[in-house]
Design a protein around this motif. Structure first.
Motif, PDB file in Angstrom:
ATOM      1  N   GLY A 169      13.827  -5.886  -9.881  1.00 15.17           N
ATOM      2  CA  GLY A 169      14.821  -6.937  -9.946  1.00 15.17           C
ATOM      3  C   GLY A 169      14.579  -7.886 -11.093  1.00 15.17           C
ATOM      4  O   GLY A 169      13.464  -7.985 -11.628  1.00 15.17           O
TER       5      GLY A 169
ATOM      6  N   ALA B 170      19.193 -12.732 -11.048  1.00 15.76           N
ATOM      7  CA  ALA B 170      20.350 -12.497 -10.178  1.00 15.76           C
ATOM      8  C   ALA B 170      20.517 -11.028  -9.804  1.00 15.76           C
ATOM      9  O   ALA B 170      21.277 -10.698  -8.889  1.00 15.76           O
ATOM     10  CB  ALA B 170      21.627 -12.996 -10.856  1.00 15.76           C
TER      11      ALA B 170
ATOM     12  N   SER C 299      22.102 -16.533  -3.635  1.00 10.19           N
ATOM     13  CA  SER C 299      23.507 -16.212  -3.878  1.00 10.19           C
ATOM     14  C   SER C 299      24.132 -15.476  -2.694  1.00 10.19           C
ATOM     15  O   SER C 299      25.286 -15.733  -2.326  1.00 10.19           O
ATOM     16  CB  SER C 299      23.659 -15.374  -5.155  1.00 10.19           C
ATOM     17  OG  SER C 299      23.152 -14.058  -4.986  1.00 10.19           O
ATOM     18  N   GLN C 300      23.372 -14.562  -2.077  1.00  7.62           N
ATOM     19  CA  GLN C 300      23.928 -13.819  -0.947  1.00  7.62           C
ATOM     20  C   GLN C 300      24.115 -14.704   0.276  1.00  7.62           C
ATOM     21  O   GLN C 300      25.129 -14.602   0.984  1.00  7.62           O
ATOM     22  CB  GLN C 300      23.040 -12.617  -0.618  1.00  7.62           C
ATOM     23  CG  GLN C 300      22.966 -11.573  -1.715  1.00  7.62           C
ATOM     24  CD  GLN C 300      24.346 -11.191  -2.236  1.00  7.62           C
ATOM     25  OE1 GLN C 300      25.178 -10.660  -1.495  1.00  7.62           O
ATOM     26  NE2 GLN C 300      24.599 -11.472  -3.513  1.00  7.62           N
TER      27      GLN C 300
ATOM     28  N   GLN D  59      12.115  -9.838  -2.651  1.00  4.41           N
ATOM     29  CA  GLN D  59      13.447  -9.878  -3.252  1.00  4.41           C
ATOM     30  C   GLN D  59      13.559 -11.070  -4.210  1.00  4.41           C
ATOM     31  O   GLN D  59      12.859 -12.080  -4.062  1.00  4.41           O
ATOM     32  CB  GLN D  59      14.507  -9.987  -2.156  1.00  4.41           C
ATOM     33  CG  GLN D  59      15.952  -9.886  -2.629  1.00  4.41           C
ATOM     34  CD  GLN D  59      16.228  -8.646  -3.454  1.00  4.41           C
ATOM     35  OE1 GLN D  59      16.036  -8.645  -4.682  1.00  4.41           O
ATOM     36  NE2 GLN D  59      16.631  -7.574  -2.779  1.00  4.41           N
TER      37      GLN D  59
ATOM     38  N   PRO E 180      19.207  -7.830  -8.002  1.00  4.34           N
ATOM     39  CA  PRO E 180      18.255  -7.702  -6.887  1.00  4.34           C
ATOM     40  C   PRO E 180      17.190  -6.643  -7.107  1.00  4.34           C
ATOM     41  O   PRO E 180      17.373  -5.684  -7.872  1.00  4.34           O
ATOM     42  CB  PRO E 180      19.158  -7.303  -5.714  1.00  4.34           C
ATOM     43  CG  PRO E 180      20.325  -6.615  -6.352  1.00  4.34           C
ATOM     44  CD  PRO E 180      20.561  -7.364  -7.648  1.00  4.34           C
TER      45      PRO E 180
ATOM     46  N   HIS F 122      18.131  -3.809 -13.302  1.00  6.83           N
ATOM     47  CA  HIS F 122      17.261  -4.013 -12.141  1.00  6.83           C
ATOM     48  C   HIS F 122      15.775  -3.872 -12.459  1.00  6.83           C
ATOM     49  O   HIS F 122      14.940  -3.972 -11.556  1.00  6.83           O
ATOM     50  CB  HIS F 122      17.653  -3.049 -11.021  1.00  6.83           C
ATOM     51  CG  HIS F 122      19.037  -3.295 -10.491  1.00  6.83           C
ATOM     52  ND1 HIS F 122      19.304  -4.272  -9.554  1.00  6.83           N
ATOM     53  CD2 HIS F 122      20.226  -2.706 -10.781  1.00  6.83           C
ATOM     54  CE1 HIS F 122      20.594  -4.275  -9.285  1.00  6.83           C
ATOM     55  NE2 HIS F 122      21.182  -3.340 -10.008  1.00  6.83           N
TER      56      HIS F 122
ATOM     57  N   TYR G 111      18.757 -14.101  -6.069  1.00  6.64           N
ATOM     58  CA  TYR G 111      19.669 -13.174  -5.395  1.00  6.64           C
ATOM     59  C   TYR G 111      19.817 -13.541  -3.921  1.00  6.64           C
ATOM     60  O   TYR G 111      20.922 -13.519  -3.374  1.00  6.64           O
ATOM     61  CB  TYR G 111      19.154 -11.745  -5.541  1.00  6.64           C
ATOM     62  CG  TYR G 111      20.063 -10.729  -4.885  1.00  6.64           C
ATOM     63  CD1 TYR G 111      21.269 -10.364  -5.470  1.00  6.64           C
ATOM     64  CD2 TYR G 111      19.730 -10.137  -3.666  1.00  6.64           C
ATOM     65  CE1 TYR G 111      22.118  -9.446  -4.870  1.00  6.64           C
ATOM     66  CE2 TYR G 111      20.565  -9.212  -3.055  1.00  6.64           C
ATOM     67  CZ  TYR G 111      21.757  -8.876  -3.666  1.00  6.64           C
ATOM     68  OH  TYR G 111      22.599  -7.975  -3.063  1.00  6.64           O
TER      69      TYR G 111
ATOM     70  N   GLU H  90      30.698 -10.546  -5.996  1.00  4.99           N
ATOM     71  CA  GLU H  90      30.075 -10.295  -7.295  1.00  4.99           C
ATOM     72  C   GLU H  90      30.218  -8.841  -7.715  1.00  4.99           C
ATOM     73  O   GLU H  90      29.432  -8.334  -8.513  1.00  4.99           O
ATOM     74  CB  GLU H  90      28.586 -10.692  -7.242  1.00  4.99           C
ATOM     75  CG  GLU H  90      27.655  -9.685  -6.587  1.00  4.99           C
ATOM     76  CD  GLU H  90      27.681  -9.643  -5.069  1.00  4.99           C
ATOM     77  OE1 GLU H  90      26.676  -9.215  -4.485  1.00  4.99           O
ATOM     78  OE2 GLU H  90      28.702 -10.014  -4.475  1.00  4.99           O
TER      79      GLU H  90
END
Length: 234
Positions: free
Chosen positions: A165, A168, A81-82, A74, A170, A159, A78, A195
Protein backbone atom coordinates in the motif's frame (compact mmCIF):
# COMPACT_ATOMS: atom_id res chain seq x y z
CA UNK A 1 -16.31 -24.14 49.00
CA UNK A 2 -19.68 -25.13 47.53
CA UNK A 3 -20.54 -25.50 43.85
CA UNK A 4 -23.35 -23.26 42.57
CA UNK A 5 -26.30 -25.27 41.32
CA UNK A 6 -28.83 -23.84 38.85
CA UNK A 7 -32.35 -25.20 38.62
CA UNK A 8 -35.29 -24.64 36.29
CA UNK A 9 -35.24 -21.27 34.48
CA UNK A 10 -31.93 -20.31 36.11
CA UNK A 11 -30.21 -23.35 34.63
CA UNK A 12 -31.65 -22.60 31.18
CA UNK A 13 -30.46 -18.98 31.35
CA UNK A 14 -26.98 -20.02 32.46
CA UNK A 15 -26.69 -22.53 29.63
CA UNK A 16 -27.79 -19.95 27.05
CA UNK A 17 -25.22 -17.45 28.28
CA UNK A 18 -22.47 -20.07 28.18
CA UNK A 19 -23.50 -21.19 24.70
CA UNK A 20 -23.59 -17.61 23.36
CA UNK A 21 -20.15 -16.88 24.78
CA UNK A 22 -18.73 -20.07 23.31
CA UNK A 23 -20.15 -19.36 19.85
CA UNK A 24 -18.88 -15.77 19.92
CA UNK A 25 -15.39 -16.80 20.99
CA UNK A 26 -15.27 -19.52 18.34
CA UNK A 27 -16.06 -16.86 15.73
CA UNK A 28 -13.21 -14.64 16.86
CA UNK A 29 -15.13 -12.27 19.15
CA UNK A 30 -12.81 -11.52 22.03
CA UNK A 31 -15.33 -9.57 24.14
CA UNK A 32 -18.77 -10.99 23.28
CA UNK A 33 -20.63 -9.24 26.12
CA UNK A 34 -18.71 -5.95 26.37
CA UNK A 35 -19.31 -4.09 23.11
CA UNK A 36 -19.48 -0.35 23.81
CA UNK A 37 -22.10 2.26 22.96
CA UNK A 38 -21.20 3.37 19.44
CA UNK A 39 -23.03 6.68 19.91
CA UNK A 40 -20.69 7.76 22.71
CA UNK A 41 -17.88 9.97 21.34
CA UNK A 42 -15.99 9.58 24.61
CA UNK A 43 -15.28 5.87 24.10
CA UNK A 44 -11.55 5.58 23.28
CA UNK A 45 -10.75 4.26 19.79
CA UNK A 46 -8.68 1.39 21.23
CA UNK A 47 -11.71 0.27 23.25
CA UNK A 48 -13.87 0.35 20.12
CA UNK A 49 -11.26 -1.59 18.17
CA UNK A 50 -10.92 -4.29 20.81
CA UNK A 51 -14.56 -4.58 21.87
CA UNK A 52 -16.50 -3.79 18.67
CA UNK A 53 -14.34 -4.10 15.54
CA UNK A 54 -12.79 -7.30 16.90
CA UNK A 55 -16.12 -9.08 16.51
CA UNK A 56 -15.43 -9.31 12.77
CA UNK A 57 -11.80 -8.26 12.26
CA UNK A 58 -10.33 -9.69 15.50
CA UNK A 59 -8.28 -7.71 17.98
CA UNK A 60 -5.16 -7.68 15.80
CA UNK A 61 -7.05 -6.85 12.62
CA UNK A 62 -6.21 -10.26 11.17
CA UNK A 63 -9.63 -11.54 10.10
CA UNK A 64 -10.09 -15.29 9.89
CA UNK A 65 -13.23 -15.04 7.76
CA UNK A 66 -12.96 -14.16 4.05
CA UNK A 67 -16.16 -12.13 4.48
CA UNK A 68 -14.25 -9.52 6.49
CA UNK A 69 -11.08 -7.80 5.27
CA UNK A 70 -7.79 -7.90 7.12
CA UNK A 71 -7.07 -4.49 8.63
CA UNK A 72 -3.69 -5.22 10.22
CA UNK A 73 -0.99 -3.04 8.66
CA UNK A 74 -3.51 -1.28 6.43
CA UNK A 75 -2.74 2.26 5.28
CA UNK A 76 -3.91 4.78 7.86
CA UNK A 77 -5.22 7.20 5.21
CA UNK A 78 -7.16 4.41 3.52
CA UNK A 79 -8.87 3.31 6.75
CA UNK A 80 -9.87 6.91 7.47
CA UNK A 81 -11.32 7.37 3.99
CA UNK A 82 -13.31 4.13 4.12
CA UNK A 83 -14.78 4.86 7.56
CA UNK A 84 -15.68 8.35 6.32
CA UNK A 85 -17.35 6.81 3.26
CA UNK A 86 -19.30 4.30 5.34
CA UNK A 87 -20.38 7.01 7.79
CA UNK A 88 -21.65 9.25 4.98
CA UNK A 89 -23.17 6.26 3.11
CA UNK A 90 -21.03 7.11 0.08
CA UNK A 91 -19.73 3.55 0.08
CA UNK A 92 -22.69 1.39 -0.84
CA UNK A 93 -21.42 -2.06 -1.76
CA UNK A 94 -23.85 -4.44 0.00
CA UNK A 95 -21.36 -6.55 1.94
CA UNK A 96 -19.69 -3.45 3.37
CA UNK A 97 -22.72 -1.27 3.98
CA UNK A 98 -24.66 -4.08 5.65
CA UNK A 99 -22.14 -4.23 8.47
CA UNK A 100 -20.51 -0.81 8.46
CA UNK A 101 -23.21 1.82 8.00
CA UNK A 102 -24.66 1.25 11.44
CA UNK A 103 -21.30 0.83 13.14
CA UNK A 104 -19.79 3.98 11.64
CA UNK A 105 -22.87 6.21 11.84
CA UNK A 106 -22.03 7.93 15.12
CA UNK A 107 -18.23 7.72 15.07
CA UNK A 108 -16.48 11.02 15.66
CA UNK A 109 -13.59 12.19 13.50
CA UNK A 110 -11.28 11.58 16.45
CA UNK A 111 -12.51 8.00 16.87
CA UNK A 112 -12.06 7.33 13.16
CA UNK A 113 -8.49 8.61 13.23
CA UNK A 114 -7.77 6.59 16.35
CA UNK A 115 -9.15 3.40 14.82
CA UNK A 116 -6.99 3.99 11.75
CA UNK A 117 -3.91 4.46 13.96
CA UNK A 118 -4.71 1.29 15.89
CA UNK A 119 -5.14 -1.04 12.94
CA UNK A 120 -2.35 0.49 10.88
CA UNK A 121 0.04 -0.32 13.74
CA UNK A 122 -0.90 -4.01 13.91
CA UNK A 123 1.26 -6.65 12.23
CA UNK A 124 -0.27 -8.81 9.49
CA UNK A 125 -0.23 -12.47 10.50
CA UNK A 126 0.83 -15.46 8.46
CA UNK A 127 -2.17 -17.36 7.17
CA UNK A 128 -2.80 -20.46 5.07
CA UNK A 129 -2.36 -19.85 1.36
CA UNK A 130 -5.84 -19.85 -0.17
CA UNK A 131 -5.09 -20.11 -3.90
CA UNK A 132 -3.61 -22.86 -6.05
CA UNK A 133 0.05 -22.48 -7.01
CA UNK A 134 -0.71 -22.02 -10.71
CA UNK A 135 -3.09 -19.16 -9.88
CA UNK A 136 -0.51 -17.55 -7.63
CA UNK A 137 2.08 -17.53 -10.42
CA UNK A 138 -0.38 -16.22 -13.01
CA UNK A 139 -1.41 -13.48 -10.60
CA UNK A 140 2.19 -12.46 -10.07
CA UNK A 141 2.47 -11.52 -13.73
CA UNK A 142 -0.67 -9.38 -13.58
CA UNK A 143 0.45 -7.70 -10.37
CA UNK A 144 3.97 -6.92 -11.55
CA UNK A 145 3.45 -6.34 -15.29
CA UNK A 146 -0.26 -5.81 -15.83
CA UNK A 147 -1.98 -6.94 -19.01
CA UNK A 148 -0.82 -4.51 -21.72
CA UNK A 149 -3.03 -6.07 -24.40
CA UNK A 150 -6.07 -5.34 -22.21
CA UNK A 151 -4.89 -1.90 -21.03
CA UNK A 152 -4.56 -3.17 -17.46
CA UNK A 153 -1.65 -1.48 -15.64
CA UNK A 154 0.49 -3.31 -13.06
CA UNK A 155 -1.18 -3.33 -9.64
CA UNK A 156 2.24 -2.67 -8.12
CA UNK A 157 2.37 0.80 -9.67
CA UNK A 158 -0.20 2.05 -7.13
CA UNK A 159 -0.19 -0.55 -4.36
CA UNK A 160 3.58 -0.95 -3.96
CA UNK A 161 6.02 -3.58 -5.13
CA UNK A 162 5.07 -5.87 -2.23
CA UNK A 163 1.37 -4.96 -2.17
CA UNK A 164 2.05 -3.03 1.04
CA UNK A 165 0.00 0.00 0.00
CA UNK A 166 0.90 3.64 -0.47
CA UNK A 167 -1.04 6.34 1.45
CA UNK A 168 -4.54 6.40 -0.09
CA UNK A 169 -3.86 3.17 -1.99
CA UNK A 170 -4.65 0.23 0.31
CA UNK A 171 -2.44 -2.61 1.40
CA UNK A 172 -3.50 -5.69 -0.59
CA UNK A 173 -0.86 -8.19 0.54
CA UNK A 174 -2.40 -10.88 2.70
CA UNK A 175 -5.97 -9.90 1.93
CA UNK A 176 -8.45 -12.79 1.57
CA UNK A 177 -8.96 -14.04 -2.00
CA UNK A 178 -12.77 -13.92 -1.84
CA UNK A 179 -12.76 -10.39 -0.48
CA UNK A 180 -10.41 -9.11 -3.18
CA UNK A 181 -12.41 -10.73 -5.98
CA UNK A 182 -15.68 -9.33 -4.64
CA UNK A 183 -14.23 -5.82 -4.50
CA UNK A 184 -12.85 -6.08 -8.04
CA UNK A 185 -16.32 -7.10 -9.23
CA UNK A 186 -17.83 -4.15 -7.39
CA UNK A 187 -15.39 -1.81 -9.12
CA UNK A 188 -15.98 -3.42 -12.50
CA UNK A 189 -19.77 -3.64 -12.46
CA UNK A 190 -21.07 -0.88 -10.16
CA UNK A 191 -20.56 2.64 -8.87
CA UNK A 192 -21.19 1.59 -5.27
CA UNK A 193 -17.77 2.76 -4.11
CA UNK A 194 -17.33 6.50 -4.33
CA UNK A 195 -13.61 6.28 -5.14
CA UNK A 196 -14.20 3.76 -7.92
CA UNK A 197 -13.09 5.88 -10.89
CA UNK A 198 -9.52 4.66 -11.29
CA UNK A 199 -10.31 1.11 -10.25
CA UNK A 200 -13.30 0.87 -12.59
CA UNK A 201 -10.91 1.57 -15.47
CA UNK A 202 -8.39 -0.98 -14.16
CA UNK A 203 -10.97 -3.71 -13.59
CA UNK A 204 -13.04 -3.00 -16.70
CA UNK A 205 -11.37 -5.57 -18.94
CA UNK A 206 -10.36 -8.13 -16.32
CA UNK A 207 -11.94 -11.57 -16.62
CA UNK A 208 -13.06 -13.10 -13.35
CA UNK A 209 -10.38 -15.78 -13.69
CA UNK A 210 -7.75 -13.03 -13.92
CA UNK A 211 -9.20 -11.41 -10.80
CA UNK A 212 -8.92 -14.74 -9.01
CA UNK A 213 -5.31 -15.11 -10.16
CA UNK A 214 -4.12 -11.73 -8.91
CA UNK A 215 -6.10 -12.17 -5.69
CA UNK A 216 -4.41 -15.53 -5.09
CA UNK A 217 -0.99 -13.95 -5.57
CA UNK A 218 -1.73 -11.06 -3.22
CA UNK A 219 -3.14 -13.28 -0.49
CA UNK A 220 -0.05 -15.48 -0.59
CA UNK A 221 2.42 -12.60 -0.87
CA UNK A 222 3.24 -12.10 2.84
CA UNK A 223 4.03 -15.80 3.23
CA UNK A 224 6.24 -15.78 0.15
CA UNK A 225 8.05 -12.49 0.73
CA UNK A 226 7.66 -11.48 4.36
CA UNK A 227 9.68 -8.29 4.17
CA UNK A 228 7.45 -5.25 4.41
CA UNK A 229 4.72 -4.18 6.79
CA UNK A 230 2.98 -0.89 5.95
CA UNK A 231 5.88 0.12 3.72
CA UNK A 232 8.55 -0.32 6.39
CA UNK A 233 11.01 -3.19 6.96
CA UNK A 234 9.81 -5.52 9.69
Amino acid sequence: MHAITFRGPDMKAALLVALAAGVALAGGCAYPTRSRNLADPNVPPVTLAQQVCSNCHRITGNSVSPAFPNLAGQMRAYIVSQLDNFRSHDRQDPAGSEFMWGISRSLSDEQIRGLADYFASQHPAHQPIEGKSERVEAGRTIFERGLPAENVPPCASCHGSEGQGQEAFPRLAGQHVDYLVKQLLVFQRTTQRVESGAMRAVAHDLAKTEMEDVAAYLQALPNRQDRLVSGRPR
